[in-house]
Design an enzyme around this catalytic site. Structure first.
Site, PDB file in Angstrom:
ATOM      1  N   ARG A  61      10.651 -14.915   4.765  1.00 50.93           N
ATOM      2  CA  ARG A  61      10.923 -14.093   3.703  1.00 50.93           C
ATOM      3  C   ARG A  61      12.172 -14.498   2.904  1.00 50.93           C
ATOM      4  O   ARG A  61      12.227 -14.474   1.511  1.00 50.93           O
ATOM      5  CB  ARG A  61      11.119 -12.564   4.106  1.00 50.93           C
ATOM      6  CG  ARG A  61       9.965 -11.964   4.796  1.00 50.93           C
ATOM      7  CD  ARG A  61       9.011 -11.269   3.998  1.00 50.93           C
ATOM      8  NE  ARG A  61       7.868 -10.773   4.780  1.00 50.93           N
ATOM      9  CZ  ARG A  61       7.772  -9.283   4.877  1.00 50.93           C
ATOM     10  NH1 ARG A  61       8.625  -8.466   4.700  1.00 50.93           N
ATOM     11  NH2 ARG A  61       6.592  -8.941   5.547  1.00 50.93           N
TER      12      ARG A  61
ATOM     13  N   ASP B 241      11.956   5.474  -3.947  1.00 52.37           N
ATOM     14  CA  ASP B 241      11.913   4.231  -3.021  1.00 52.37           C
ATOM     15  C   ASP B 241      13.211   3.621  -3.400  1.00 52.37           C
ATOM     16  O   ASP B 241      13.593   3.546  -4.140  1.00 52.37           O
ATOM     17  CB  ASP B 241      10.614   3.374  -3.333  1.00 52.37           C
ATOM     18  CG  ASP B 241      10.278   2.599  -1.836  1.00 52.37           C
ATOM     19  OD1 ASP B 241       9.346   2.804  -1.307  1.00 52.37           O
ATOM     20  OD2 ASP B 241      10.885   1.585  -1.965  1.00 52.37           O
TER      21      ASP B 241
END
Ligand SMILES: C[S@@+](CC[C@H](N)C(=O)[O-])C[C@H]1O[C@@H](n2cnc3c(N)ncnc32)[C@H](O)[C@@H]1O
Length: 278
Positions: free
Chosen positions: A45, A149
């Protein structure tokens, strides 16, 4: 013995110390605890971030994140959070929701629902669609859905409410007919949620592990598939904060692999992954 992870197949050198520093930063920014088995995931990632920034050393990348670089932090967070979601995921929660809101509207006109960890918006929009279809009078009542979020990139997508049409495969056809618009011309292959559905949802960026500028008490909280990567201590703090934002008898929905046993005793289990504040 600690292993050195420098090998031919790695484009960037990534040793144990890099991994430790990365996971400390991930924990402090997201509360997510990366176990040893997540080393390869972290490497892959964050390698993307090194490439995007045109740097070739994890130490330099770690320095950028440690400096609190405003443009990198959201990307650092997005790179590791798992945003998988879908419309009407864990459908039994929506059946429960409809019955509960019908019941509540008999005695109150104002209802507050929180989708905490809403990802790209499918969860709060499913809540809105379920209510619009299943609760008579919901449009004239004061029913609001807060959707939050940590990841600001995913929230932008949620706010747009536009999805590839594959995302609605399997969604009840009556629901689709009523609340989903199909794109044409340039938007062919995409669908958009109906303005009435969007109108019920407010999106806000919020890290659940930081302080919340929230005064409301929530009748129903959805916090599903968010805490799976949090350690027990972080989960305890989070669920006790949720409990402080709910009245006795209010509900909390969690994800299919999550559990409050040994984590929070302010709720009792009343259905499949459905809890009630006691
Ligand atoms: C797997 S998705 C779950 C989405 C939806 N609740 C569902 O069940 O389909 C998890 C979401 O939690 C968010 N998240 C992770 N850590 C968070 C934190 N500390 N504060 C707020 N949101 C967080 C991620 O950005 C991600 O969008």
């Amino acid at each position: 013995m600690r292993t050195e992870l420098v090998s031919q197949k790695f484009e960037f050198s990534f040793n144990e110390s890099h991994f430790d520093k990365i996971r400390e930063l991930v924990f402090s920014h997201t509360g997510i605890s990366l176990g040893d088995e997540k080393r390869q995931l972290a490497y892959s990632r964050y390698s993307k971030r090194l490439r995007a920034l045109g740097i070739d050393d994890f130490d330099d990348y770690i320095d950028i994140v440690r400096s609190g670089n405003e443009s990198e932090i959201p990307l650092f967070v997005s790179a590791i959070t798992t945003n998988f979601t879908s419309f009407f995921r864990e459908n039994h929660h929506f059946d429960f929701l409809v019955n509960e809101v019908r019941r509540l509207l008999l005695t109150q006109n104002s209802i507050r629902i929180w989708s905490a960890g809403c990802s790209s918006g499918e969860e709060p929009y499913s809540i809105a669609m379920a209510l619009l279809s299943g609760v008579p009078g919901v449009e004239s009542a004061d029913v609001k859905i807060l959707a939050t979020d940590l990841d600001s990139e995913i929230l932008d997508r949620a706010f747009r409410g536009v999805y590839p049409k594959e995302k609605i495969e399997g969604v009840d056809q009556n629901m689709v007919k009523s609340w989903i618009k199909h794109g044409s011309n340039d938007n062919k292959g995409y669908v958009m949620v109906h303005p009435k559905v969007r109108g019920m949802v407010s999106f806000k960026q919020l890290n659940l592990l930081e302080s919340w500028p929230i005064k409301n008490s929530f009748d129903i909280i959805f916090c599903r598939n968010v805490v799976i990567y949090f350690c027990k201590e972080v989960q305890k703090t989070l669920f006790s904060k949720f409990a402080n934002n709910q009245k006795k008898g209010s509900q909390l929905m969690i994800g299919h692999s999550e559990n409050l046993a040994g984590v929070c005793d302010s709720y009792r289990l009343i259905g499949r992954t459905i809890y009630e504040k006691i």
